[in-house]
Design an enzyme around this catalytic site. Structure first.
Site, short mmCIF file in Angstrom:
data_model
loop_
_atom_site.label_atom_id
_atom_site.label_comp_id
_atom_site.label_asym_id
_atom_site.label_seq_id
_atom_site.Cartn_x
_atom_site.Cartn_y
_atom_site.Cartn_z
CB ALA A 132 -28.49 9.73 45.81
NE ARG A 150 -70.19 29.64 41.62
CZ ARG A 150 -70.08 30.15 41.89
NH1 ARG A 150 -71.63 29.75 43.21
NH2 ARG A 150 -70.66 31.35 41.65
N GLY A 174 -39.92 11.30 41.21
CA GLY A 174 -40.32 10.49 41.52
C GLY A 174 -40.70 9.57 42.45
CE LYS A 175 -45.30 13.28 41.64
NZ LYS A 175 -44.56 14.30 40.79
N GLY A 224 -41.93 18.63 40.71
CA GLY A 224 -42.76 17.96 39.75
C GLY A 224 -41.95 16.95 39.52
CG ASP A 225 -41.29 15.25 36.54
OD1 ASP A 225 -42.39 14.61 36.26
OD2 ASP A 225 -41.26 16.30 35.36
N GLY A 269 -46.95 12.43 34.89
CA GLY A 269 -46.12 11.37 33.94
C GLY A 269 -45.40 10.91 35.41
CG HIS A 270 -47.18 9.73 38.45
ND1 HIS A 270 -47.46 10.00 39.48
CD2 HIS A 270 -46.25 11.84 37.81
CE1 HIS A 270 -48.04 10.73 40.12
NE2 HIS A 270 -47.41 12.19 39.60
CB SER A 278 -34.53 6.39 45.44
OG SER A 278 -34.37 5.76 43.87
CB SER A 311 -42.74 11.63 32.10
OG SER A 311 -41.71 10.81 33.40
CB THR A 341 -50.33 22.66 37.89
OG1 THR A 341 -51.49 22.17 37.49
CG2 THR A 341 -50.35 22.54 39.50
CD GLN A 370 -49.76 17.85 38.34
OE1 GLN A 370 -50.31 18.46 39.06
NE2 GLN A 370 -49.50 16.96 38.02
CG ASN A 405 -51.64 17.90 35.11
OD1 ASN A 405 -51.87 17.02 35.12
ND2 ASN A 405 -51.04 19.38 35.38
P1 GDP Z 1 -42.78 11.37 38.94
O1 GDP Z 1 -43.63 12.68 38.25
O2 GDP Z 1 -42.82 11.73 40.14
O3 GDP Z 1 -43.64 10.43 39.44
O4 GDP Z 1 -41.41 11.46 38.44
P2 GDP Z 1 -41.10 11.30 36.95
O5 GDP Z 1 -41.60 9.42 36.36
O6 GDP Z 1 -41.68 11.65 35.96
O7 GDP Z 1 -39.60 11.28 36.40
C1 GDP Z 1 -38.87 10.61 37.39
C2 GDP Z 1 -37.65 10.27 36.67
O8 GDP Z 1 -36.06 9.68 37.05
C3 GDP Z 1 -38.51 8.68 36.32
O9 GDP Z 1 -38.19 8.28 34.46
C4 GDP Z 1 -37.83 7.58 36.82
O10 GDP Z 1 -37.86 6.14 36.68
C5 GDP Z 1 -36.44 8.29 37.50
N1 GDP Z 1 -35.85 7.51 38.59
C6 GDP Z 1 -36.77 7.61 39.50
N2 GDP Z 1 -35.93 7.31 40.40
C7 GDP Z 1 -34.90 7.61 40.40
C8 GDP Z 1 -33.08 6.77 41.28
O11 GDP Z 1 -33.19 6.42 42.42
N3 GDP Z 1 -32.22 6.97 40.25
C9 GDP Z 1 -32.64 7.41 38.70
N4 GDP Z 1 -31.71 7.33 37.99
N5 GDP Z 1 -33.34 8.07 37.68
C10 GDP Z 1 -35.02 7.26 38.94
P1 IMO Z 2 -45.47 14.86 37.64
O1 IMO Z 2 -47.00 14.77 38.38
C1 IMO Z 2 -43.46 18.35 36.15
C2 IMO Z 2 -45.58 22.10 34.91
C3 IMO Z 2 -45.81 22.67 33.41
C4 IMO Z 2 -46.21 24.23 33.49
C5 IMO Z 2 -46.78 24.05 34.76
C6 IMO Z 2 -48.61 23.95 34.37
O2 IMO Z 2 -45.22 14.09 36.27
O3 IMO Z 2 -44.19 15.53 38.91
P2 IMO Z 2 -49.90 22.97 33.08
O4 IMO Z 2 -50.29 21.55 32.00
O5 IMO Z 2 -50.48 21.84 34.96
O6 IMO Z 2 -51.10 23.77 33.37
O7 IMO Z 2 -49.32 22.97 33.29
O8 IMO Z 2 -46.05 22.42 35.39
N1 IMO Z 2 -46.25 20.33 34.96
C7 IMO Z 2 -45.46 19.40 35.75
N2 IMO Z 2 -43.99 19.89 36.10
N3 IMO Z 2 -44.25 17.00 36.30
C8 IMO Z 2 -45.66 17.43 36.77
O9 IMO Z 2 -46.32 16.38 36.85
C9 IMO Z 2 -45.89 18.22 36.22
N4 IMO Z 2 -47.79 19.10 35.43
C10 IMO Z 2 -47.70 20.09 35.33
O10 IMO Z 2 -44.35 21.62 32.82
O11 IMO Z 2 -44.44 24.05 33.72
MG MG Z 3 -43.14 13.25 36.42
#
Ligand code: GDP
Ligand code: IMO
Ligand code: MG
Length: 423
Positions: free
Chosen positions: A331, A143, A15-16, A12-13, A40-41, A412, A298, A238, A223, A38
């Site tokens: 990167a 269900r 940069g989706k 997860g996280d 955070g984009h 990116s 996030s 998850t 995720q 759960n």
């Molecule tokens: P997601 O859950 O996959 O949408 O990712 P998150 O938003 O939770 O976390 C990605 C974090 O990296 C965010 O704070 C973005 O603003 C940041 N981000 C995305 N692409 C880049 C990048 O190329 N460089 C840097 N430094 N930050 C980035």
């Molecule tokens: P995005 O979409 C990173 C992790 C939680 C925990 C496990 C289960 O922003 O990439 P849950 O709340 O689903 O029961 O938690 O999954 N987790 C994530 N980690 N990014 C996320 O979403 C996540 N959503 C859940 O930290 O380890």
């Molecule tokens: Mg996230």
């Protein structure tokens, strides 16, 4: 027309949110297919940073329909908050946001159950975001859950009460304090009333009609593949199928209608919450990555665990998702390293080397085996196109491409929309 899918290949996280926002103008529809708040984009443009939890990341682009699909578990309270928070941006929610009537609703007691279950696990806790995700999916599969369409029916209150009574029985077993419930319910029912003003639809018809008309649909994963309920590091996962197949069930689109699968990954790895993470760094390098990448959740603000890139894990995710194009994120965060490590294998306690994410690997102490390459050790701030990349970064991209067997089409180099380099 076929539906493209964008999903995270790590924990997860990746940069989706950023990439969906960048790609959205090429699409007519952006749709979430699983997970819930759960997620955070993060999106950044015009100097403003937005974090979306349930609303798809195409919402800031005009004339794009955003769909919350049936596979999502939705918290009306958080949705209302998100929509309220975006008021100043004049987004036409009635026109640009559709919610599936078949999506499942997170009710207040789901969040209490999440907390009760986590507490009972002690130091074996999952590290859930405590948004009620697990208990809500449990009820869906059991269900007994409430769905979005149910809020429009006459017996919604009765069915809500029946479900809450069931939850209360479980919560009393865990001796969980219910003091906060009346206030949570008050806010919940206010949000449900607001929810009725949104466009609630059978979104599988919308998505398929768009595809039949030759329009372009992008499914936005939440995720990451290593948190998938079936293929992730169970039980530290998850509760949904985060992989490409989840887009079919979570939107009602047939597998034969899937087009490109964009797999996105960080140039390194992070994980938030518990569970195995072979390349995790506990030293100054990990701390430096966290600081440079601003690696704090996030959704929960928790510090993310950081480590080097993990090729066996990426290959596994590419395999189960059928990834056709790779996008490498963040990167720029590796600018600070003179040398970069790439995990090629894991070494098991008996000395053997493996490169598969087997059932056994989850419980074994797998040590990463690294290949070390030179870093570019310079800023990427002035880089606007691939040709301007330092040679060491080009070499890193090339090496990953060869190792992973899929082309890296985007790199990116910063959080802003504009800091996106196409190849
Ligand atoms: P997601 O859950 O996959 O949408 O990712 P998150 O938003 O939770 O976390 C990605 C974090 O990296 C965010 O704070 C973005 O603003 C940041 N981000 C995305 N692409 C880049 C990048 O190329 N460089 C840097 N430094 N930050 C980035
Ligand atoms: P995005 O979409 C990173 C992790 C939680 C925990 C496990 C289960 O922003 O990439 P849950 O709340 O689903 O029961 O938690 O999954 N987790 C994530 N980690 N990014 C996320 O979403 C996540 N959503 C859940 O930290 O380890
Ligand atoms: Mg996230």
């Amino acid at each position: 027309m076929k539906m493209d899918i964008l999903l995270g290949l790590q924990w997860g996280d990746e940069g989706k949110g950023k990439v969906v926002d960048v790609l959205a103008p090429q699409y007519d529809v952006v749709a979430r297919f699983q997970g819930g708040p759960n997620a955070g984009h993060t999106l950044e443009f015009d100097g403003i940073k937005h974090v979306l939890h349930q609303i798809p990341s195409g919402i800031f682009r005009e004339n794009i329909l955003n769909i919350i699909g049936n596979g999502v578990v939705l918290d009306p309270v958080i949705l209302k908050k998100e929509i309220d928070g975006l008021k100043q941006f004049n987004i036409a929610f009635k026109k640009n946001l559709f919610v599936s009537k078949k999506a499942t609703i997170i009710i207040p007691t789901h969040k209490l159950l999440d907390a009760a279950y986590e507490k009972s696990k002690g130091d074996k806790k999952i590290g859930s975001t405590l948004k009620g995700i697990g208990p809500t999916y449990q009820d869906k599969i059991g269900r007994v859950a409430l769905r979005v369409g149910d809020i429009l029916t006459d017996d919604f209150q009765e069915r809500y009460t029946a479900l809450v009574e069931k939850h209360k029985t479980i919560l009393s077993f865990y001796e969980f304090d219910l003091d906060q419930l009346p206030e949570l319910e008050k806010v919940f029912f206010e949000a449900v009333e607001f929810f009725k003003t949104l466009n609630l639809v059978d979104s599988e018809y919308e998505v398929n009609a768009y595809l039949s008309e030759g329009k372009k649909v992008l499914a936005e994963g939440a995720q990451g593949s290593l948190l998938d309920i079936d293929f992730g590091s169970y039980p530290f996962v998850t509760s949904s199928n985060t992989m490409a197949a989840g887009a079919c069930t979570g939107l009602g689109v047939a597998p034969s209608k899937i087009g490109e699968v964009f797999g996105i990954f960080k140039a390194y790895c992070t994980r938030v919450g518990s569970g195995p993470f072979p390349t995790e760094l506990f030293d100054g390098d990990g701390e430096a990555m966290r600081k440079e990448g601003n690696e704090f959740g996030s959704t929960t603000g928790r510090p993310r665990r950081c480590g080097w890139i993990d090729l066996p894990a990426l290959r596994y995710s590419i395999m189960i998702n059928g990834v056709t194009q790779l996008f490498m994120m963040k990167a720029d965060v590796l600018n600070i390293f003179e040398e970069i490590k790439i995990c090629t294998h894991y070494e098991l306690p008996d000395g053997s080397r493996v490169d598969r994410l087997t059932y056994e690997l989850n419980t074994q102490d797998a040590k990463p085996v690294y290949k070390t390459v030179p870093g570019w050790y310079t800023s990427l701030a002035e880089v606007n196109e691939y040709d301007q990349f330092p040679q060491a970064l080009k070499d890193y991209v090339k090496l990953l491409e060869v190792e992973l067997g899929v082309p890296i089409k985007m790199v990116s180099v910063g959080p802003d929309r504009k800091q996106t380099i196409l190849r």
